[in-house]
Design a protein around this motif. Structure first.
Motif, PDB file in Angstrom:
ATOM      1  N   VAL A   1       1.326  12.914  12.489  1.00  0.00           N
ATOM      2  CA  VAL A   1       0.013  12.372  12.829  1.00  0.00           C
ATOM      3  C   VAL A   1       0.098  10.849  12.875  1.00  0.00           C
ATOM      4  O   VAL A   1       1.066  10.245  12.398  1.00  0.00           O
ATOM      5  N   GLU A   2      -0.910  10.238  13.458  1.00  0.00           N
ATOM      6  CA  GLU A   2      -1.038   8.781  13.458  1.00  0.00           C
ATOM      7  C   GLU A   2      -2.320   8.431  12.710  1.00  0.00           C
ATOM      8  O   GLU A   2      -3.394   8.914  13.059  1.00  0.00           O
ATOM      9  N   PHE A   3      -2.184   7.606  11.672  1.00  0.00           N
ATOM     10  CA  PHE A   3      -3.318   7.244  10.832  1.00  0.00           C
ATOM     11  C   PHE A   3      -3.721   5.800  11.119  1.00  0.00           C
ATOM     12  O   PHE A   3      -2.872   4.904  11.180  1.00  0.00           O
ATOM     13  N   THR A   4      -5.011   5.581  11.302  1.00  0.00           N
ATOM     14  CA  THR A   4      -5.539   4.240  11.532  1.00  0.00           C
ATOM     15  C   THR A   4      -6.181   3.728  10.250  1.00  0.00           C
ATOM     16  O   THR A   4      -7.107   4.348   9.715  1.00  0.00           O
ATOM     17  N   MET A   5      -5.688   2.600   9.755  1.00  0.00           N
ATOM     18  CA  MET A   5      -6.197   2.036   8.517  1.00  0.00           C
ATOM     19  C   MET A   5      -7.445   1.196   8.775  1.00  0.00           C
ATOM     20  O   MET A   5      -7.843   0.971   9.913  1.00  0.00           O
ATOM     21  N   GLU A   6      -8.044   0.693   7.693  1.00  0.00           N
ATOM     22  CA  GLU A   6      -9.288  -0.056   7.815  1.00  0.00           C
ATOM     23  C   GLU A   6      -9.118  -1.335   8.633  1.00  0.00           C
ATOM     24  O   GLU A   6     -10.057  -1.790   9.273  1.00  0.00           O
ATOM     25  N   ASN A   7      -7.934  -1.925   8.597  1.00  0.00           N
ATOM     26  CA  ASN A   7      -7.686  -3.150   9.373  1.00  0.00           C
ATOM     27  C   ASN A   7      -7.216  -2.850  10.793  1.00  0.00           C
ATOM     28  O   ASN A   7      -6.728  -3.735  11.491  1.00  0.00           O
ATOM     29  N   ASN A   8      -7.331  -1.572  11.182  1.00  0.00           N
ATOM     30  CA  ASN A   8      -6.932  -1.082  12.513  1.00  0.00           C
ATOM     31  C   ASN A   8      -5.428  -1.000  12.711  1.00  0.00           C
ATOM     32  O   ASN A   8      -4.970  -0.694  13.813  1.00  0.00           O
ATOM     33  N   GLN A   9      -4.640  -1.286  11.665  1.00  0.00           N
ATOM     34  CA  GLN A   9      -3.197  -1.061  11.762  1.00  0.00           C
ATOM     35  C   GLN A   9      -2.942   0.447  11.810  1.00  0.00           C
ATOM     36  O   GLN A   9      -3.584   1.227  11.109  1.00  0.00           O
ATOM     37  N   LYS A  10      -1.989   0.838  12.640  1.00  0.00           N
ATOM     38  CA  LYS A  10      -1.663   2.255  12.778  1.00  0.00           C
ATOM     39  C   LYS A  10      -0.316   2.544  12.127  1.00  0.00           C
ATOM     40  O   LYS A  10       0.601   1.729  12.183  1.00  0.00           O
ATOM     41  N   VAL A  11      -0.216   3.705  11.514  1.00  0.00           N
ATOM     42  CA  VAL A  11       1.032   4.129  10.903  1.00  0.00           C
ATOM     43  C   VAL A  11       1.282   5.573  11.316  1.00  0.00           C
ATOM     44  O   VAL A  11       0.370   6.401  11.340  1.00  0.00           O
TER      45      VAL A  11
END
Length: 201
Positions: free
Chosen positions: A151-161
């Protein structure tokens, strides 16, 4: 059972349409990968990785872990961190397990796979900013059967991991191997190579 499934999905991605089984994959461990040890196991990984705690890594990793690790029953055995990439980010490999009431068998993994048919919907229902990149897929690496998905997770700062997960069982434990790819350049067979060299103590 639904509550336990949610816990399985959350295990660091995952303990918080499907393709057919691939059968046996032929995966070779790179010759330069050293062996790393955690409780009850050793496995190969890329050179230069080091053991860290979530606290050692900082707020970025903690945000990802808190998003997926919702189960109080989950036990994290260890975390490895890669050398810094060009973006100064470090990738992570976590190993954790969820205790189950019965021995984890191939049928257990098949059952989990069947219940994950609507993986994207399940994440949305849980309020996770996640996009499913690969649906759950059973594969056999050597003698180990595992359930893989990405999966691709989007963090609160919009960085994706990118979060790659492999679930496998031993005795009454459901183990989760999770690759958190902050550099977004990781090998998609990374976890398969780790399982190809996994030795239980």
């Amino acid at each position: 059972m639904r509550k336990r499934l949610c816990a399985v999905l959350a295990v660091l991605c995952v303990f918080t349409c499907l393709t057919a089984c691939r059968g046996r994959s032929s995966v070779e461990v790179p010759a330069n990968w050293p062996s790393y040890a955690m409780e009850g196991m050793t496995f190969p990984c890329e050179p230069g990785w080091e053991k860290l705690s979530i606290e050692d890594y900082g707020e970025t990793a903690q945000e990802v872990y808190s998003a997926f690790a919702d189960s109080a029953d989950e036990k994290i055995l260890g975390i490895l961190a890669s050398p810094e990439g060009s973006s100064k980010n470090r990738n992570l490999l976590s190993v954790s397990y969820l205790p189950m009431q019965e021995t984890v068998t191939d049928n257990t993994l098949n059952g989990i796979k069947e219940q994950m048919k609507e993986l994207q919907t399940m994440f949305l229902d849980a309020g996770k900013g996640v996009s499913v990149l690969t649906d759950p897929e059973l594969d056999t690496i050597g003698e180990i059967k595992a359930l893989f998905y990405t999966v691709e997770f989007t963090m609160e700062n919009n960085q994706k991991v990118i979060v790659r997960t492999a679930l496998t069982g031993r005795d009454n434990r459901l183990y989760a191997f999770q690759h958190l790819d902050f550099q977004r350049t990781g090998d998609s067979t990374f976890l398969r190579k780790i399982l190809a060299g996994l030795v239980w103590a």
